[in-house]
Design an enzyme around this catalytic site. Sequence first.
Site, short mmCIF file in Angstrom:
data_model
loop_
_atom_site.label_atom_id
_atom_site.label_comp_id
_atom_site.label_asym_id
_atom_site.label_seq_id
_atom_site.Cartn_x
_atom_site.Cartn_y
_atom_site.Cartn_z
N GLU A 41 0.84 -1.21 0.00
CA GLU A 41 0.00 0.00 0.00
C GLU A 41 0.87 1.25 0.00
OE1 GLU A 41 -0.50 2.02 3.10
OE2 GLU A 41 -0.35 0.58 4.75
N ARG A 66 0.78 -3.26 12.08
CA ARG A 66 0.02 -4.07 11.13
C ARG A 66 -0.42 -3.27 9.91
NH1 ARG A 66 -0.56 -8.89 13.49
NH2 ARG A 66 -1.98 -9.66 11.90
N CYS A 71 7.79 -1.16 -1.84
CA CYS A 71 8.89 -2.12 -1.98
C CYS A 71 10.05 -1.88 -1.03
CB CYS A 71 9.38 -2.15 -3.42
SG CYS A 71 10.12 -0.60 -4.01
N HIS A 109 12.83 0.49 -7.66
CA HIS A 109 12.34 -0.76 -7.06
C HIS A 109 13.53 -1.49 -6.45
CE1 HIS A 109 9.83 -4.17 -6.25
NE2 HIS A 109 10.61 -4.98 -6.94
N ASP A 125 11.30 -11.38 -3.82
CA ASP A 125 10.70 -10.06 -3.87
C ASP A 125 9.31 -10.13 -3.23
OD1 ASP A 125 9.75 -7.54 -4.44
OD2 ASP A 125 10.23 -7.61 -6.57
#
Length: 288
Positions: A41, A66, A71, A109, A125
């Site tokens: 998210e 939580r 990435c 990334h 990943d």
Amino acid sequence: MSVRPALAAYLDRIGLAAAPAPDAAGLLAVQAAHRQHIPFENIDVRLGAPIPTDPGAIADKLVGRRRGGFCFEHNRLLSDRLAAMGFANRLLLARVTFGDPPDLPPLTHCLLLVTLADGARMIADAGFGGTYCPPLPLVDGAEATSGDLARHRLRRIGAPGTLPGEWLLERLGPPETTDGRGRSHADWEQQYAFDLAEVAPADLMMGSHFASTHPSARHVNCHVASRVLPDGFVSLLDRQFTRYRAGQPMERRAVDDVDDYRDLLAREIGIDLPRDALARLPLWSAGT
């Protein structure tokens, strides 16, 4: 927090009773559990909140509170916890080519290079929010199939240090199990390119900063939350909800309002946030 309690908290967060053996099967189990339990998210990016780069702050957000993340958060956490389980690994940087961007993209990334006890090298990943790829051997032509029945292929495309990278990850599968960038059921599509160059902490900080602040960055221009299912994918992309499970009809519908968004985010993605926080998202601005 010492390594032992930190690892125990992580294993509890991803639903594993114990750390698996540091082999290929163990790596597959950890990565799959991570992505099925810790959502992807970018809500903090869209709210203008700082994105943590310190390992302790990342663990507090993704494990303690939580939440999910993108990435640089996911794979920093995965790297640290795999190391605690005995998996030698280091982070790499990649250029995302998924969706056919018009220009050579920057290094926004990250992924992991994992070296197993027998010397075999694999990529892992848990932080690519657009699709899910199981760990792959670092071998030209290596393939794996994910639970949504998509195929994934690793190809060596250049010499070290050449652009766009030495290695290319590709995907062939249902576009419904992506975040909207997948286009074809029948053709291999590029996902990202990378090489094996050493990465400094400052490089990771720079990539995270660009991905979360630059006007051209995807995370600055859309709202995305997703979670991998054992046999599919569920996502919220701006005001569209999608759920796909292999062999079942796809569910896709518009998100009605902030209350509907909050309910879907909690029930389907696993992120429970106050309504007033979600109401501040640019998603609900006029013209969005």
